[in-house]
Design a protein around this motif. Sequence first.
Motif, PDB file in Angstrom:
ATOM      1  N   TYR A   1       4.850  64.006  17.583  1.00 52.50           N
ATOM      2  CA  TYR A   1       4.010  64.756  16.646  1.00 52.50           C
ATOM      3  C   TYR A   1       4.358  64.429  15.193  1.00 52.50           C
ATOM      4  O   TYR A   1       3.473  64.113  14.383  1.00 52.50           O
ATOM      5  N   VAL A   2       5.628  64.524  14.840  1.00 54.41           N
ATOM      6  CA  VAL A   2       6.011  64.269  13.449  1.00 54.41           C
ATOM      7  C   VAL A   2       5.727  62.814  13.081  1.00 54.41           C
ATOM      8  O   VAL A   2       5.269  62.520  11.973  1.00 54.41           O
ATOM      9  N   GLY A   3       5.970  61.889  14.018  1.00 52.00           N
ATOM     10  CA  GLY A   3       5.701  60.481  13.735  1.00 52.00           C
ATOM     11  C   GLY A   3       4.230  60.214  13.468  1.00 52.00           C
ATOM     12  O   GLY A   3       3.878  59.486  12.530  1.00 52.00           O
ATOM     13  N   THR A   4       3.348  60.805  14.285  1.00 55.98           N
ATOM     14  CA  THR A   4       1.915  60.597  14.066  1.00 55.98           C
ATOM     15  C   THR A   4       1.438  61.312  12.805  1.00 55.98           C
ATOM     16  O   THR A   4       0.587  60.786  12.074  1.00 55.98           O
ATOM     17  N   GLU A   5       1.993  62.503  12.544  1.00 58.09           N
ATOM     18  CA  GLU A   5       1.615  63.212  11.322  1.00 58.09           C
ATOM     19  C   GLU A   5       1.995  62.409  10.080  1.00 58.09           C
ATOM     20  O   GLU A   5       1.207  62.283   9.142  1.00 58.09           O
ATOM     21  N   MET A   6       3.195  61.840  10.073  1.00 58.89           N
ATOM     22  CA  MET A   6       3.630  61.038   8.930  1.00 58.89           C
ATOM     23  C   MET A   6       2.814  59.750   8.811  1.00 58.89           C
ATOM     24  O   MET A   6       2.527  59.285   7.712  1.00 58.89           O
ATOM     25  N   SER A   7       2.435  59.178   9.955  1.00 58.60           N
ATOM     26  CA  SER A   7       1.599  57.979   9.919  1.00 58.60           C
ATOM     27  C   SER A   7       0.245  58.288   9.289  1.00 58.60           C
ATOM     28  O   SER A   7      -0.234  57.547   8.416  1.00 58.60           O
ATOM     29  N   VAL A   8      -0.366  59.380   9.733  1.00 57.40           N
ATOM     30  CA  VAL A   8      -1.667  59.765   9.171  1.00 57.40           C
ATOM     31  C   VAL A   8      -1.539  60.053   7.679  1.00 57.40           C
ATOM     32  O   VAL A   8      -2.315  59.540   6.856  1.00 57.40           O
TER      33      VAL A   8
ATOM     34  N   SER B   1      14.861  65.208  16.065  1.00 57.09           N
ATOM     35  CA  SER B   1      14.011  64.287  16.822  1.00 57.09           C
ATOM     36  C   SER B   1      12.698  64.044  16.090  1.00 57.09           C
ATOM     37  O   SER B   1      12.163  62.927  16.100  1.00 57.09           O
ATOM     38  N   GLY B   2      12.191  65.092  15.430  1.00 55.14           N
ATOM     39  CA  GLY B   2      11.003  64.895  14.605  1.00 55.14           C
ATOM     40  C   GLY B   2      11.270  63.937  13.460  1.00 55.14           C
ATOM     41  O   GLY B   2      10.425  63.103  13.116  1.00 55.14           O
ATOM     42  N   GLY B   3      12.470  64.034  12.873  1.00 58.11           N
ATOM     43  CA  GLY B   3      12.830  63.098  11.809  1.00 58.11           C
ATOM     44  C   GLY B   3      12.891  61.663  12.294  1.00 58.11           C
ATOM     45  O   GLY B   3      12.471  60.729  11.593  1.00 58.11           O
ATOM     46  N   VAL B   4      13.408  61.458  13.512  1.00 61.53           N
ATOM     47  CA  VAL B   4      13.453  60.107  14.077  1.00 61.53           C
ATOM     48  C   VAL B   4      12.036  59.569  14.266  1.00 61.53           C
ATOM     49  O   VAL B   4      11.724  58.427  13.919  1.00 61.53           O
ATOM     50  N   GLY B   5      11.161  60.410  14.821  1.00 62.51           N
ATOM     51  CA  GLY B   5       9.778  59.987  14.982  1.00 62.51           C
ATOM     52  C   GLY B   5       9.097  59.710  13.660  1.00 62.51           C
ATOM     53  O   GLY B   5       8.333  58.748  13.519  1.00 62.51           O
ATOM     54  N   GLY B   6       9.401  60.554  12.652  1.00 62.87           N
ATOM     55  CA  GLY B   6       8.803  60.367  11.333  1.00 62.87           C
ATOM     56  C   GLY B   6       9.248  59.094  10.652  1.00 62.87           C
ATOM     57  O   GLY B   6       8.553  58.571   9.765  1.00 62.87           O
ATOM     58  N   ALA B   7      10.402  58.561  11.049  1.00 59.73           N
ATOM     59  CA  ALA B   7      10.884  57.314  10.462  1.00 59.73           C
ATOM     60  C   ALA B   7      10.417  56.081  11.232  1.00 59.73           C
ATOM     61  O   ALA B   7      10.232  55.014  10.644  1.00 59.73           O
ATOM     62  N   THR B   8      10.219  56.214  12.552  1.00 67.18           N
ATOM     63  CA  THR B   8       9.933  55.033  13.368  1.00 67.18           C
ATOM     64  C   THR B   8       8.442  54.793  13.615  1.00 67.18           C
ATOM     65  O   THR B   8       7.975  53.652  13.504  1.00 67.18           O
ATOM     66  N   LEU B   9       7.684  55.844  13.932  1.00 66.46           N
ATOM     67  CA  LEU B   9       6.273  55.629  14.239  1.00 66.46           C
ATOM     68  C   LEU B   9       5.468  55.109  13.054  1.00 66.46           C
ATOM     69  O   LEU B   9       4.576  54.274  13.241  1.00 66.46           O
ATOM     70  N   PRO B  10       5.731  55.559  11.805  1.00 62.56           N
ATOM     71  CA  PRO B  10       5.020  54.932  10.688  1.00 62.56           C
ATOM     72  C   PRO B  10       5.307  53.433  10.557  1.00 62.56           C
ATOM     73  O   PRO B  10       4.435  52.676  10.127  1.00 62.56           O
ATOM     74  N   LEU B  11       6.518  52.998  10.933  1.00 62.40           N
ATOM     75  CA  LEU B  11       6.809  51.558  10.918  1.00 62.40           C
ATOM     76  C   LEU B  11       5.907  50.839  11.918  1.00 62.40           C
ATOM     77  O   LEU B  11       5.367  49.763  11.628  1.00 62.40           O
ATOM     78  N   LEU B  12       5.751  51.422  13.115  1.00 63.10           N
ATOM     79  CA  LEU B  12       4.861  50.835  14.120  1.00 63.10           C
ATOM     80  C   LEU B  12       3.417  50.834  13.638  1.00 63.10           C
ATOM     81  O   LEU B  12       2.684  49.853  13.809  1.00 63.10           O
ATOM     82  N   THR B  13       3.001  51.936  13.011  1.00 59.92           N
ATOM     83  CA  THR B  13       1.628  52.016  12.500  1.00 59.92           C
ATOM     84  C   THR B  13       1.383  50.961  11.430  1.00 59.92           C
ATOM     85  O   THR B  13       0.338  50.285  11.430  1.00 59.92           O
ATOM     86  N   GLY B  14       2.341  50.794  10.516  1.00 62.14           N
ATOM     87  CA  GLY B  14       2.200  49.779   9.484  1.00 62.14           C
ATOM     88  C   GLY B  14       2.134  48.383  10.067  1.00 62.14           C
ATOM     89  O   GLY B  14       1.338  47.538   9.613  1.00 62.14           O
ATOM     90  N   TRP B  15       2.958  48.116  11.084  1.00 62.93           N
ATOM     91  CA  TRP B  15       2.941  46.818  11.748  1.00 62.93           C
ATOM     92  C   TRP B  15       1.570  46.565  12.380  1.00 62.93           C
ATOM     93  O   TRP B  15       1.025  45.460  12.289  1.00 62.93           O
ATOM     94  N   CYS B  16       1.010  47.596  13.016  1.00 65.40           N
ATOM     95  CA  CYS B  16      -0.308  47.461  13.643  1.00 65.40           C
ATOM     96  C   CYS B  16      -1.407  47.240  12.607  1.00 65.40           C
ATOM     97  O   CYS B  16      -2.334  46.442  12.820  1.00 65.40           O
ATOM     98  N   LEU B  17      -1.321  47.933  11.486  1.00 62.45           N
ATOM     99  CA  LEU B  17      -2.337  47.767  10.442  1.00 62.45           C
ATOM    100  C   LEU B  17      -2.329  46.349   9.878  1.00 62.45           C
ATOM    101  O   LEU B  17      -3.369  45.836   9.444  1.00 62.45           O
ATOM    102  N   ASP B  18      -1.152  45.716   9.870  1.00 68.60           N
ATOM    103  CA  ASP B  18      -1.056  44.337   9.389  1.00 68.60           C
ATOM    104  C   ASP B  18      -1.627  43.333  10.381  1.00 68.60           C
ATOM    105  O   ASP B  18      -2.069  42.247   9.978  1.00 68.60           O
TER     106      ASP B  18
END
Length: 404
Positions: free
Chosen positions: A221-228, A341-358
């Motif tokens: 949840y936190v990872g997707t929220e930070m990505s958005v 755990s939310g902090g871990v997701g908030g740090a890692t999922l945006p990296l994945l999202t950025g990689w996908c956007l590229d």
Amino acid sequence: MKAFLWNGYLSYLLIGLAHVIMGSLLPEMLAHYGKDYSAGGQLVSLQFFGFLLGVLSGPWWSGKLGKRGALFLCLGCLSAAELVFFTLPSWPVVLTVAPLAGFGFGMVETIIGALVIQFLEGSRKTFVMTRLEVFFGLGALGMPLISSIFIAGGWWRGAFLSLGVLSFAMVVLWALLPLGRMQAMMQKTAAGEGAELHSPPTFRHKPIGLFAIFIAVFAIYVGTEMSVANFLPSILVANVQLQPEIAVLGGTCFWGAMAVGRLFAAHLAERFGYAAYLLASCVGGCVVLACFAMVQGAAASFALIALLGLVLSGVFSITLIYANSFFKGLEERVTSILIASGGVGGATLPLLTGWCLDRMTIPQSIWLLVAFYALMVALVFWASRSRSAKAAAAGPIAAELSET
């Protein structure tokens, strides 16, 4: 008690400001120090490391210093770090101090959240937790506006000064204001708790598999929220062809809707049940984000962004309360682990999202986030089924608890 609650609300407003100040001022900082975005990423990562340290060590500091003493420590660290940033020291000093800031606002979040969950009852607990998240959202919404005022005035580092002063003011408020029936609890230390700390509650005989599910839910949840939140302006520029100064309002729209939705989240969760509320929120997130991937008009995009903020507004606080209901006596430890755990997701999922956007199209990248929300639906459903089985096996008391 009212003083305690308002101190908690203002503290969450403060950590909302602290969470986003670095991102708001990062372009100005990098220009001042002559650094690139890789250096900026290093700075944000170090602050995140401090955040995790503060979240995970919060229960230990509370045992050593008492809840009030631990709040003095973390708020003092946050104030000191922001004042150091204000002086614009050398870049190595900035990197050294960054974890101190993260440590400060990370520990504030876990200590106050655990106190509310542990010592308030029933609907009052749900109301206060969602209201805390409202104030957090107001802080996250307000800091970009405050920073823009300082930047427009040619004194961008003044935002650091204002946050440092506000942090110190919170230390004074926690020290001076009477806290009612929470006074004794706030002053407890390891020596005062006696046998309770000599035989601390453990996870033995607790549903550890269920706890792992909630850890995954928080990370996703936190990872997707930070990505958005972080990529909305870029998505609007590329997908809807908006000007950057207009696209940046997408983040404001999202956080503003979050703050409004949290005003009603407690009532809805109490009326329909925590599990039903969370399932509806996650399904709604899937549907709204899928629609967002398919539209290209500016008006429709902003409407869907606002709707997404409303739908997801209560997920964090309601999931935190729902998860803690399985682990009576372990509220402080459970809260710290889940927020971490939310902090871990908030740090890692945006990296994945950025990689996908590229490497992928924007709609394809958004569909990846839709898939994460679908996974959350499955995890929450699994958790709700586990709770039903537990309630059925434990008898009427547990069944009654499962309905609250």
